[in-house]
Design an enzyme around this catalytic site. Sequence first.
Site, PDB file in Angstrom:
ATOM      1  N   THR A  72       0.734  -1.281   0.097  1.00 26.99           N
ATOM      2  CA  THR A  72       0.075   0.018  -0.002  1.00 26.99           C
ATOM      3  C   THR A  72       1.014   1.265  -0.085  1.00 26.99           C
ATOM      4  O   THR A  72       0.658   1.897  -1.066  1.00 26.99           O
ATOM      5  CB  THR A  72      -0.884  -0.048   0.988  1.00 26.99           C
ATOM      6  OG1 THR A  72      -1.798  -1.221   1.072  1.00 26.99           O
ATOM      7  CG2 THR A  72      -1.822   1.222   1.331  1.00 26.99           C
ATOM      8  N   SER A 198       4.563  -6.488  -1.450  1.00 28.09           N
ATOM      9  CA  SER A 198       4.703  -6.655   0.258  1.00 28.09           C
ATOM     10  C   SER A 198       5.309  -7.796   0.439  1.00 28.09           C
ATOM     11  O   SER A 198       5.270  -8.963  -0.259  1.00 28.09           O
ATOM     12  CB  SER A 198       3.212  -6.885   0.547  1.00 28.09           C
ATOM     13  OG  SER A 198       2.457  -5.495   0.936  1.00 28.09           O
ATOM     14  N   HIS A 200       4.623  -9.901   2.960  1.00 24.42           N
ATOM     15  CA  HIS A 200       4.048 -10.995   3.448  1.00 24.42           C
ATOM     16  C   HIS A 200       3.152 -11.712   2.665  1.00 24.42           C
ATOM     17  O   HIS A 200       2.665 -12.789   2.879  1.00 24.42           O
ATOM     18  CB  HIS A 200       2.958 -10.475   4.570  1.00 24.42           C
ATOM     19  CG  HIS A 200       1.918  -9.656   4.081  1.00 24.42           C
ATOM     20  ND1 HIS A 200       0.500 -10.094   4.071  1.00 24.42           N
ATOM     21  CD2 HIS A 200       1.726  -8.370   3.671  1.00 24.42           C
ATOM     22  CE1 HIS A 200      -0.163  -9.313   3.639  1.00 24.42           C
ATOM     23  NE2 HIS A 200       0.465  -8.091   3.348  1.00 24.42           N
ATOM     24  N   CYS A 326      -8.521  -6.869   2.660  1.00 28.40           N
ATOM     25  CA  CYS A 326      -8.639  -5.526   2.880  1.00 28.40           C
ATOM     26  C   CYS A 326     -10.171  -4.968   2.763  1.00 28.40           C
ATOM     27  O   CYS A 326     -10.496  -4.005   3.303  1.00 28.40           O
ATOM     28  CB  CYS A 326      -7.756  -4.597   2.076  1.00 28.40           C
ATOM     29  SG  CYS A 326      -6.166  -5.068   2.164  1.00 28.40           S
TER      30      CYS A 326
END
Length: 384
Positions: A72, A198, A200, A326
């Site tokens: 993000t 990201s 993760h 999300c």
Amino acid sequence: MKWVYADHNATTQPLPQVVEAMLPWLSTYFGNPSSSHPLGRQAREALVNARASVAAFLQASPAEVVFTSGATESNHLAIQAALAALPERRQIVTSAVEHTSTRLLLAQLAKQGFEVIEIGVDSQGQLSMPDLLAAVGPQTALVSLMHANHETGVIFPVAEVAAIAHRHGALMHVDAAQSAGKLPLDMAELGCDLLGFSAHKLYAAKGCGVLYVKKSFNLQPMLWGNQERHRRGGTENLPGIVGLASACDYLRDAQGHHAIQMASLRDQLEQAVLHALPGVAVNGGGARVANTSSLCFAGLAGDLNGEALLLRLEKHGVLASRGSACSAGGQQPSHVLQAMGLTPAQALCSLRFSLGIHSTTAEVHALLEALVSTVRQLQLQAAA
């Protein structure tokens, strides 16, 4: 309960070697990379080595790697920096199926006077290239696209789009949150100016991410400071960065092998579900990342609700999702699936199953058994 985890697009379990690599930097070697004393120099060396590993993973140079808190932040930094670099241009071209975090930023930018053009997709989730060609022009500052869709796994032709953007003097940003670790990422081949992902999502820890910044692009920061060559202020998350580097080192060589395995399991799952439950449809077609399957159950008797199906599957030890983590918890139908032509009811009756590098045939069989039995139970209840 032993879970069958089929939600790897939301997050992945860190690899054992990733955890092992991180632990010393959470305890013994706790120095700040910006400090000049021995502990700081030790940390700085680890940061340099980690950056080299991530650069190799991207087939880029270490100077083109900026560490962030996640996709993000990476994507927001990329989009806002691109607009700052071309202030005379006020147009952004994107797709109708981007991740919510990107869509929310673009909606805010639209309120500030930017023209945001969303390119549609067909019923298979494939980008409308004629519409994109018509949209990109002399007022376009940025084309921002995901590499692979988070719900359907459909892959966009970002290299082709980057060439179109550059032909008009625009910049190209790629959201690689769902492709990093699943598809080879060669920055020269992709041709983009900016790319984020990201940790993760590729078997490292949460709270760490990467923004690739092409050498020729002068990145203006959102967070000011001396770190990351003045491009992203704030003390680096060294344990997370070291863990990410470990994951990149592993996946650089192993992701192709794992992709073949996951594609085989995904195809077995889809074929078995379609055979056992006539009326189920696969959302998305053409080129897809290997691990992702979006299934619509709206064609079954009883108009099955995806949320009810998820809760029943959980009782059988199967963990999946309706779409982006999300956006989870809300009752709104997926904007991705609606853009593909599904009705709100059909979108609400769809589930996403995303496999991982450790998913097994036995787990897929358990998932299939739980899914088929649960659907049939719900059908009987609806018919009663």
